[in-house]
Each structure stands twice: as C-alpha cells, then as structure tokens.
Design a protein around this motif. Sequence first.
Motif, PDB file in Angstrom:
ATOM      1  N   ALA A 136     -14.010 102.333  59.898  1.00 21.31           N
ATOM      2  CA  ALA A 136     -13.620 103.553  60.675  1.00 21.31           C
ATOM      3  C   ALA A 136     -13.356 104.329  59.282  1.00 21.31           C
ATOM      4  CB  ALA A 136     -12.962 103.129  62.063  1.00 21.31           C
ATOM      5  N   MET A 137     -13.734 106.298  59.182  1.00 18.67           N
ATOM      6  CA  MET A 137     -13.674 106.714  58.566  1.00 18.67           C
ATOM      7  C   MET A 137     -13.619 108.351  58.689  1.00 18.67           C
ATOM      8  SD  MET A 137     -16.809 106.663  56.707  1.00 18.67           S
ATOM      9  CE  MET A 137     -17.045 104.805  57.066  1.00 18.67           C
ATOM     10  N   HIS A 138     -13.166 109.643  58.002  1.00 17.89           N
ATOM     11  CA  HIS A 138     -12.975 110.439  58.194  1.00 17.89           C
ATOM     12  C   HIS A 138     -14.149 110.932  58.072  1.00 17.89           C
ATOM     13  CE1 HIS A 138     -12.053 115.101  57.512  1.00 17.89           C
ATOM     14  NE2 HIS A 138     -10.520 114.658  58.022  1.00 17.89           N
ATOM     15  N   PRO A 139     -14.917 111.966  58.476  1.00 12.95           N
ATOM     16  CA  PRO A 139     -16.549 112.683  58.194  1.00 12.95           C
ATOM     17  C   PRO A 139     -16.515 113.041  57.061  1.00 12.95           C
ATOM     18  CG  PRO A 139     -15.321 113.447  60.610  1.00 12.95           C
ATOM     19  CD  PRO A 139     -14.005 112.907  59.831  1.00 12.95           C
ATOM     20  N   ASN A 140     -15.442 113.085  56.575  1.00 10.77           N
ATOM     21  CA  ASN A 140     -15.394 113.354  54.332  1.00 10.77           C
ATOM     22  C   ASN A 140     -15.706 112.870  54.335  1.00 10.77           C
ATOM     23  OD1 ASN A 140     -16.310 116.570  55.373  1.00 10.77           O
ATOM     24  ND2 ASN A 140     -13.718 116.772  55.727  1.00 10.77           N
ATOM     25  N   HIS A 141     -15.144 111.435  54.530  1.00 16.02           N
ATOM     26  CA  HIS A 141     -15.105 110.385  53.468  1.00 16.02           C
ATOM     27  C   HIS A 141     -16.542 110.387  52.730  1.00 16.02           C
ATOM     28  CE1 HIS A 141     -14.806 105.744  52.043  1.00 16.02           C
ATOM     29  NE2 HIS A 141     -13.431 106.525  52.351  1.00 16.02           N
ATOM     30  N   PRO A 142     -16.614 109.840  51.616  1.00 14.81           N
ATOM     31  CA  PRO A 142     -17.662 109.617  51.027  1.00 14.81           C
ATOM     32  C   PRO A 142     -18.713 108.375  51.454  1.00 14.81           C
ATOM     33  CG  PRO A 142     -16.497 109.432  48.995  1.00 14.81           C
ATOM     34  CD  PRO A 142     -15.593 109.299  50.519  1.00 14.81           C
ATOM     35  N   LEU A 143     -18.123 107.615  52.467  1.00 20.76           N
ATOM     36  CA  LEU A 143     -19.066 106.280  52.677  1.00 20.76           C
ATOM     37  C   LEU A 143     -19.782 106.946  54.329  1.00 20.76           C
ATOM     38  CD1 LEU A 143     -17.204 102.920  52.159  1.00 20.76           C
ATOM     39  CD2 LEU A 143     -18.710 104.868  51.160  1.00 20.76           C
ATOM     40  N   ALA A 144     -18.732 107.930  54.820  1.00 22.12           N
ATOM     41  CA  ALA A 144     -19.550 108.471  56.017  1.00 22.12           C
ATOM     42  C   ALA A 144     -20.844 108.887  55.929  1.00 22.12           C
ATOM     43  CB  ALA A 144     -18.557 109.527  56.568  1.00 22.12           C
ATOM     44  N   ALA A 145     -21.799 109.057  54.820  1.00 21.35           N
ATOM     45  CA  ALA A 145     -23.201 109.666  54.991  1.00 21.35           C
ATOM     46  C   ALA A 145     -24.236 108.326  55.176  1.00 21.35           C
ATOM     47  CB  ALA A 145     -23.366 110.348  53.822  1.00 21.35           C
ATOM     48  N   ARG A 146     -23.660 107.422  55.414  1.00 21.73           N
ATOM     49  CA  ARG A 146     -24.003 105.867  54.761  1.00 21.73           C
ATOM     50  C   ARG A 146     -24.183 105.337  56.290  1.00 21.73           C
ATOM     51  NH1 ARG A 146     -22.662 102.621  49.843  1.00 21.73           N
ATOM     52  NH2 ARG A 146     -22.658 104.370  48.308  1.00 21.73           N
ATOM     53  N   LYS A 147     -25.220 104.224  56.609  1.00 20.37           N
ATOM     54  CA  LYS A 147     -25.622 103.763  57.973  1.00 20.37           C
ATOM     55  C   LYS A 147     -25.164 102.791  57.754  1.00 20.37           C
ATOM     56  CE  LYS A 147     -30.011 106.122  59.486  1.00 20.37           C
ATOM     57  NZ  LYS A 147     -31.165 106.235  59.911  1.00 20.37           N
ATOM     58  N   LEU A 148     -24.836 101.942  56.852  1.00 18.84           N
ATOM     59  CA  LEU A 148     -24.263 100.546  57.026  1.00 18.84           C
ATOM     60  C   LEU A 148     -23.342 100.577  55.747  1.00 18.84           C
ATOM     61  CD1 LEU A 148     -24.507  98.245  57.286  1.00 18.84           C
ATOM     62  CD2 LEU A 148     -25.989  97.366  55.275  1.00 18.84           C
TER      63      LEU A 148
ATOM     64  N   SER B 102      -8.054 105.283  70.017  1.00 13.70           N
ATOM     65  CA  SER B 102      -6.807 105.457  69.614  1.00 13.70           C
ATOM     66  C   SER B 102      -6.597 107.268  69.556  1.00 13.70           C
ATOM     67  CB  SER B 102      -7.411 105.455  67.892  1.00 13.70           C
ATOM     68  OG  SER B 102      -8.565 106.144  67.669  1.00 13.70           O
ATOM     69  N   GLY B 103      -7.208 107.433  69.441  1.00 19.05           N
ATOM     70  CA  GLY B 103      -7.189 109.284  69.854  1.00 19.05           C
ATOM     71  C   GLY B 103      -7.786 110.224  69.582  1.00 19.05           C
ATOM     72  N   VAL B 104      -8.116 109.747  68.432  1.00 20.36           N
ATOM     73  CA  VAL B 104      -8.855 110.274  67.250  1.00 20.36           C
ATOM     74  C   VAL B 104     -11.076 110.617  67.527  1.00 20.36           C
ATOM     75  CG1 VAL B 104      -9.664 110.201  64.196  1.00 20.36           C
ATOM     76  CG2 VAL B 104      -7.228 109.161  65.428  1.00 20.36           C
ATOM     77  N   ASP B 105     -10.531 112.179  67.708  1.00 17.97           N
ATOM     78  CA  ASP B 105     -11.760 112.659  67.866  1.00 17.97           C
ATOM     79  C   ASP B 105     -13.361 112.733  66.711  1.00 17.97           C
ATOM     80  OD1 ASP B 105     -10.762 112.870  70.713  1.00 17.97           O
ATOM     81  OD2 ASP B 105     -10.353 114.853  69.961  1.00 17.97           O
ATOM     82  N   SER B 106     -13.147 112.748  65.700  1.00 11.12           N
ATOM     83  CA  SER B 106     -13.763 113.179  64.840  1.00 11.12           C
ATOM     84  C   SER B 106     -13.777 111.433  63.779  1.00 11.12           C
ATOM     85  CB  SER B 106     -13.450 113.607  63.717  1.00 11.12           C
ATOM     86  OG  SER B 106     -12.128 114.234  63.756  1.00 11.12           O
ATOM     87  N   LEU B 107     -13.262 110.650  64.285  1.00 11.69           N
ATOM     88  CA  LEU B 107     -13.248 109.164  63.688  1.00 11.69           C
ATOM     89  C   LEU B 107     -15.434 108.586  63.373  1.00 11.69           C
ATOM     90  CD1 LEU B 107     -11.673 107.437  62.014  1.00 11.69           C
ATOM     91  CD2 LEU B 107     -11.767 106.159  64.242  1.00 11.69           C
ATOM     92  N   VAL B 108     -15.366 108.577  62.441  1.00 15.51           N
ATOM     93  CA  VAL B 108     -17.252 108.135  62.270  1.00 15.51           C
ATOM     94  C   VAL B 108     -16.644 106.540  62.296  1.00 15.51           C
ATOM     95  CG1 VAL B 108     -18.366 108.253  60.362  1.00 15.51           C
ATOM     96  CG2 VAL B 108     -17.439 110.048  60.831  1.00 15.51           C
ATOM     97  N   LEU B 109     -17.702 105.716  63.153  1.00 17.85           N
ATOM     98  CA  LEU B 109     -18.750 104.846  62.883  1.00 17.85           C
ATOM     99  C   LEU B 109     -19.371 104.285  62.171  1.00 17.85           C
ATOM    100  CD1 LEU B 109     -17.279 103.836  66.246  1.00 17.85           C
ATOM    101  CD2 LEU B 109     -15.368 103.085  63.943  1.00 17.85           C
ATOM    102  N   ARG B 110     -19.041 103.231  61.660  1.00 18.42           N
ATOM    103  CA  ARG B 110     -20.098 102.541  60.346  1.00 18.42           C
ATOM    104  C   ARG B 110     -19.980 101.365  60.787  1.00 18.42           C
ATOM    105  NH1 ARG B 110     -21.858 107.283  61.429  1.00 18.42           N
ATOM    106  NH2 ARG B 110     -22.299 108.696  59.786  1.00 18.42           N
ATOM    107  N   HIS B 111     -21.966 100.233  61.160  1.00 24.90           N
ATOM    108  CA  HIS B 111     -21.553  99.537  60.680  1.00 24.90           C
ATOM    109  C   HIS B 111     -21.570  98.519  59.946  1.00 24.90           C
ATOM    110  CE1 HIS B 111     -23.214  98.006  64.620  1.00 24.90           C
ATOM    111  NE2 HIS B 111     -23.634  99.429  64.471  1.00 24.90           N
ATOM    112  N   PHE B 112     -20.892  97.292  59.389  1.00 24.40           N
ATOM    113  CA  PHE B 112     -19.835  96.076  58.278  1.00 24.40           C
ATOM    114  C   PHE B 112     -21.063  95.930  57.685  1.00 24.40           C
ATOM    115  CE2 PHE B 112     -16.992  93.999  56.291  1.00 24.40           C
ATOM    116  CZ  PHE B 112     -16.870  94.694  55.228  1.00 24.40           C
TER     117      PHE B 112
END
Length: 300
Positions: free
Chosen positions: A170-182, A250-260
């Motif tokens: 889980a991360m913020h949309p502006n996190h550098p890893l948010a652009a990745r699918k995995l 968690s109540g964080v609407d903008s949270l980005v989820l990516r597979h690990f």
Amino acid sequence: MPLTQRSLEAFRAFVETGSIVGASDRLLRSPAQVSRLLSTLENELGFSVLTKHGRRLRLTREGKEFYAETERVMQALDDAERRADQIRQGRKEHLRILVAPFISHAVINKSLARVMERRPEMTAQIDARVRLDIDLWVGRETFDLGVAPLPIKAGAFEVEPFLELPMMVAMHPNHPLAARKLVTFEDFIARPIVSTHARSLLGQHLESLCKRYGKRLDVRVEARNGVIACQMAGLNLGCCLTDPFVALSSGVDSLVLRHFEPQGLLRYGFLYPSWSSRTEIVEEVAEEIRQSTSALAATL
C-alpha cells in the motif's frame, strides 16, 4: 461465601467511574450503600480489592486481577438480559459474531447488512478482537460465528478456511513505486517503509525474506496495527506490506495497492463453536461473507 450480583455491579461501577460518588450516581444508590456493597464483596472474596492512597481509593493488585474476571461475568449477564429483552419483543433470530476488527468494514458489515435486509426480525451483535489475541478470545467468549485470519490454535470450535488473499503493498499515489504493477522485495527494501508488528503474518513474511536475501529494512514508521500502517502510507511516509482487506478498511480513499513478489498469502477462516449446531441464519451469513469476499478478492 457466594458472590452477589449487586456487589459485582458496585465493583464494576466503581472501576469504570473511578470513585464511590461516580458509582453511586450510576447505580442510583447513596455513596454509603455503594461502600457497603464493596465491603460485602471483599468479605465474599476473602481479600481486599481496594486500598486508600491519600483520600482516594484505588484497586489493589488482586483487585485488578479480579476485575478482569468481573467484567467478563457482567458482560455475559448484560448480553443475557439484552437477549431476553429481544426474545420478549419477538426477535428470535439473533447472531453473535466475533471478528478481527480491522476487516469488519471491508468484509463483515455489508454482508451482514444484506442478510438483515432479508430478515427484518433479525438482530446481531458484533464483537471485535485484535488479531494477536484471537487464540485467547475464541476460547473465552460465546459466539455463533467467528471470522479470523488463520492459522489459529485448535480449540472447542471448528475451523473452516474460506479465502486466500495475497499480501499487497500500500502506498500514496505519488509514491515512486505506484507506477508499477508489481513491487518486488528488492524494490521494497530500496526505500523507507512503514512496518507492522513483527509478530504479525506480514512482519514474519518480511523477516523471512530479509534473512533469505541478507537484507535489512529501512523502517521510517513502525505501526502496531495494519490500519495505522496504511494511514501512514497514505500520508506518503513510506509504503507498507498489508492485508488488502485491512487497507480497504483503513479509511484512506486514495491508497494505491500493488501486488508483492515473492508473494505471501493470507488465509481467512470461519470459526464455529463445537458446543452448538449451526443454525440456518449462521449458514446464511457465512455464505454471504464467502461470496462477497470472493468477489472483492477477484478485483484486487
């Protein structure tokens, strides 16, 4: 000497309000009556539960230990009185659910609401217990259906696995890893993270990976539960490994989820008390949860 309900009520009221006066206001009794009830309790027990510190009364060590048992007994009595009142009102379909709290929003609440819409006479009670205490609470509390992460120690209940979920990042949309699918473990350890409790399944998975690859985590924030970890990640303080259902609760609407990768799995199971048979309403709620969680997991 047997314990009396009135003395236990006075003891609980004193602990919860912090004073004789507060207890007397709650119980609609005089302070002198409450004091006598507390003295009666000590005579019944054969040890002191209260001691004076200056002008104030405080719990003794024995009193603190006994209060934990008192609260369980009184809670059970409250539940029995509430259930009796529901039966008098004709509400005979009642369900008691025990659930890990940080999944209730994503997993339990909506499923239960759909069943209750179909059954207008139904009532329900939901109790939440933290994940690390699950092995304790399932052996101490009365319930019809439990929903908990696995594994769990065997006890006086049947365990029925119903879902597997992948651990996700889980991360913020502006996190550098948010652009990745995995997100790989190498990606994960290269940046500051928000960690969860080391005893959690997530923490254990990360620890095993660190040992396997000889790496260390750059922990910027250590959170003691998954919701806080996701909230900190949502503030862009680092990414975190998470249970996706916890992230959705968690109540964080903008949270980005990516597979690990390497993937870690989280398993959920239903707990059915072996001392009672499964009722139609228990089966219906369990099936509703099974279907809704499967559908939600398919979207991840």
